[in-house]
Design an enzyme around this catalytic site. Structure first.
Site, short mmCIF file in Angstrom:
data_model
loop_
_atom_site.label_atom_id
_atom_site.label_comp_id
_atom_site.label_asym_id
_atom_site.label_seq_id
_atom_site.Cartn_x
_atom_site.Cartn_y
_atom_site.Cartn_z
N LYS A 184 0.19 3.17 -6.84
CA LYS A 184 -0.44 2.46 -8.00
C LYS A 184 -1.77 3.34 -8.63
O LYS A 184 -1.67 3.29 -9.86
CB LYS A 184 -0.96 1.03 -7.28
CG LYS A 184 -0.01 0.08 -6.89
CD LYS A 184 -0.36 -1.14 -6.50
CE LYS A 184 -1.28 -1.24 -5.05
NZ LYS A 184 -0.31 -0.75 -4.09
N THR A 185 -2.47 3.89 -7.78
CA THR A 185 -3.46 4.74 -8.18
C THR A 185 -2.95 6.05 -9.08
O THR A 185 -3.45 6.29 -10.19
CB THR A 185 -4.24 5.25 -7.13
OG1 THR A 185 -4.86 4.22 -6.31
CG2 THR A 185 -5.44 6.21 -7.64
N ASP A 222 11.08 -6.46 21.52
CA ASP A 222 12.49 -6.97 21.24
C ASP A 222 12.65 -8.42 20.87
O ASP A 222 13.21 -8.68 19.71
CB ASP A 222 13.55 -6.70 22.15
CG ASP A 222 13.31 -4.92 22.25
OD1 ASP A 222 13.09 -4.38 21.32
OD2 ASP A 222 13.93 -4.52 23.34
N HIS A 255 20.36 -0.73 23.27
CA HIS A 255 20.21 -1.14 21.90
C HIS A 255 21.15 -0.21 21.31
O HIS A 255 21.75 -0.74 20.11
CB HIS A 255 18.75 -0.65 21.60
CG HIS A 255 17.78 -1.57 21.89
ND1 HIS A 255 17.66 -2.89 21.71
CD2 HIS A 255 16.55 -1.40 22.78
CE1 HIS A 255 16.53 -3.42 22.03
NE2 HIS A 255 15.92 -2.35 22.68
N THR A 304 2.40 2.97 -2.58
CA THR A 304 3.52 3.06 -3.43
C THR A 304 3.23 3.73 -4.71
O THR A 304 4.20 3.79 -5.65
CB THR A 304 3.75 1.59 -3.66
OG1 THR A 304 3.07 0.86 -4.34
CG2 THR A 304 4.89 0.90 -2.31
N PRO A 358 0.94 -1.32 -0.09
CA PRO A 358 -0.07 -0.01 0.13
C PRO A 358 0.76 1.39 -0.12
O PRO A 358 2.11 1.32 0.54
CB PRO A 358 -0.86 -0.11 1.29
CG PRO A 358 -0.73 -1.50 1.74
CD PRO A 358 0.53 -1.83 1.29
N HIS A 411 17.70 0.54 28.98
CA HIS A 411 17.54 -0.13 27.89
C HIS A 411 17.74 0.27 26.37
O HIS A 411 18.26 -0.29 25.70
CB HIS A 411 15.83 -0.36 27.86
CG HIS A 411 15.22 -1.44 26.88
ND1 HIS A 411 14.90 -2.65 27.37
CD2 HIS A 411 14.85 -1.21 25.83
CE1 HIS A 411 14.49 -3.46 26.26
NE2 HIS A 411 14.39 -2.59 25.26
N GLU A 412 17.23 1.62 26.03
CA GLU A 412 17.54 2.05 24.86
C GLU A 412 19.12 2.18 24.71
O GLU A 412 19.53 2.09 23.52
CB GLU A 412 16.98 3.61 24.76
CG GLU A 412 15.39 3.29 24.86
CD GLU A 412 14.68 2.39 24.13
OE1 GLU A 412 15.23 2.09 23.00
OE2 GLU A 412 13.54 1.69 24.49
#
Length: 505
Positions: A117-118, A413, A342, A115, A113, A338-339
């Site tokens: 097409k219409t 995660d 990551h 991208t 959806p 925690h972040e």
């Protein structure tokens, strides 16, 4: 007199019936009963006729006021080239007749959806100078049997009539979400959408390429695997064109297109950088990024849109609007660690990949790390996927380092890590070798998940433990400022690396 003729008749008829009934003595009840029955039958016939011809009353989106061109669509160079080639069969009639080429009857656009097409269908109508009629698959599905088929007939009839009326040689019919009416049939022919599909197949077979005006049907779907094989065969949908998510170059083109009517800060804004950070975004999402950035600038009463507004817009489109959740100090510290887990794992595994570390609640997350892919990738090695798993496990590993236990914040995660493990198994990148995923029992899945994730969890713990000082140096800054840009975070990481060498995979 003519103006009040209807009112006079309505008033005269009851008086005349009462006169005949009581003054002359004629029994009018049989006549009244007959009139009621006839009126009821006439009303039912009109209602049934309305259902049968409801397709003719549909509000089709015809002949857009301003014809769209392919140059106004960004990020789909391959799809545009393939579509132009197919449309040339309508444009260069004499040349294709010379080689005995049959013009195409239908083109199927497939892809995620948003991208474009219409937009491609509208540009196809402009490229061929055709009448454009747009519809959605849901418009042809009704509880009354035969209504959808009638609407299909009326749609093709309307296309021919409008083309003739406007003096056009061709018409483009676009049906979005065509899988709604074109799904696979299971043998039952009494269902409404089965009859609708049968009528669509009949109309496609009835399109004679030598007729004028010519009819070209363009369908769009993001679920091609659900379409009936009778619809996909050559002679109906002759071309299947993939409209995929844009690459970095395509994203930059789309951003530039949507920035034409927006006041950007020319000295600061770098749309190529935004294209790099928006990996995996569709054209619709990129348009939303530019729109949300303009909204942020307007809220601040700014004169121009800055790079910061665009970065905030990426976060909003990706994760949702910032929420008003008020976390306790203990929760904020846990989320920050925690972040940071990551972010540190990401920088050690793939240097330069962190774009932002944020301690801001967005959507369902209390904090997040936005990654900045170095380049678009479509093929992944075992080493790359294991690195992604280590990045996903970095948050839980950091919580265990400082608290001795995990929290429910790691659930997403772990889902991401197990999804990567599934991809590795299905691609033959584990010790199981090449195996059909359908042969895997729940016990086997549990065993392979446990083996891979536990080993990588130990690796990421060792990696983070060797850089414990980075947590301590960045924690206070993140809690105080709530956001760290990628450059700020790498600066803190580099300061610690002068005292202790960083480990890298």
């Amino acid at each position: 007199m003519r103006k009040y003729g209807k009112e006079i008749v309505i008033g005269f008829v009851p008086v005349f019936i009462l006169f005949l009934q009581f003054a002359i003595g004629i029994n009018m009840m049989p006549f009244i009963l007959f009139a009621c029955i006839a009126g009821g039958l006439l009303f039912m016939a009109k209602s049934r006729g309305h259902l049968a011809t409801v397709g003719g009353d549909r509000k089709s989106k015809t002949s857009v006021p301003r014809q769209m061109t392919f140059e106004e669509i960004g990020g789909q160079d391959h799809a545009k080239q393939e579509l132009r080639e197919a449309l040339d069969f309508l444009v260069h009639v004499e040349q294709i007749s010379k080689f005995g080429i049959r013009p195409l009857k239908g083109i199927l656009l497939t892809g995620p959806p948003g991208t474009g097409k219409t937009l491609l269908a509208k540009a196809a109508a402009g490229y061929t100078d055709s009448v454009y009629l747009g519809a959605s698959g849901s418009e042809f599905v009704e509880m009354y049997v035969g209504v959808g088929a009638s609407r299909i007939r009326d749609l093709f009839k309307e296309a021919r009539q409008k083309a003739e009326k406007q003096g056009k040689n061709s018409a483009v019919i676009f049906i979005d979400e065509i899988d709604v009416i074109g799904g696979k049939r299971d043998g039952g022919q009494q269902r409404e959408y089965d009859q609708t599909l049968n009528q669509l197949l009949t109309e496609l077979d009835g399109i004679h390429t030598t007729d004028s005006p010519r009819i070209l049907l363009i369908g769009a779907t993001n679920r091609k695997e659900m379409l009936d094989s009778a619809l996909l065969r050559p002679g109906r949908f002759d071309r299947h064109i993939a409209v995929d998510l844009p690459d970095k170059k395509g994203r930059a083109h789309i951003l530039h297109l949507h920035a034409r009517n927006k006041p950007l800060d020319g000295d600061e804004v770098n749309l190529e950088k935004i294209a790099e950070e928006s990996y995996g975004f569709s054209g619709a999402q990129l348009e939303s990024v530019m729109n949300e950035a303009a909204i942020y600038a307007m809220r601040e009463d700014g004169e121009t849109i800055s790079q910061r507004h665009l970065s905030m817009a990426i976060d909003k489109v990706m994760m949702g609007e910032r929420t008003d959740r008020e976390a306790t100090n203990e929760e904020r510290e846990r989320v920050a660690l925690h972040e940071l887990g990551h972010a540190i794992a990401a920088e050690l595994v793939r240097p330069g990949s962190v774009s932002q570390v944020a301690l801001l609640p967005r959507g369902g997350a209390l904090g997040y790390v936005r990654h900045n892919p170095q380049q678009d990738k479509y093929l992944y090695t075992k080493q790359f996927l294991e690195g992604q798993i280590m990045i996903a496990l970095g948050g839980a590993a950091a919580e265990e380092m400082f608290y001795g236990e995990r929290s429910t914040g790691s659930r997403g995660d772990f889902d991401q890590a197990m999804s990567i493990v599934r991809s590795m198994v299905e691609s033959g990148l584990t010790e199981l070798g090449i195996i059909d995923a359908s042969m895997m029992t729940p016990d086997k899945w549990a065993a392979v998940n446990g083996s891979i994730l536990n080993d990588l969890m130990q690796d990421v713990k060792m990696l983070l433990e060797a850089n414990r000082g980075v947590f301590l140096s960045a924690l206070d800054v993140l809690i105080q400022e709530e956001t760290l840009s990628g450059d700020q975070f790498r600066s803190l990481l580099q300061q610690f690396s002068t005292e202790q060498p960083l480990l890298a995979q």
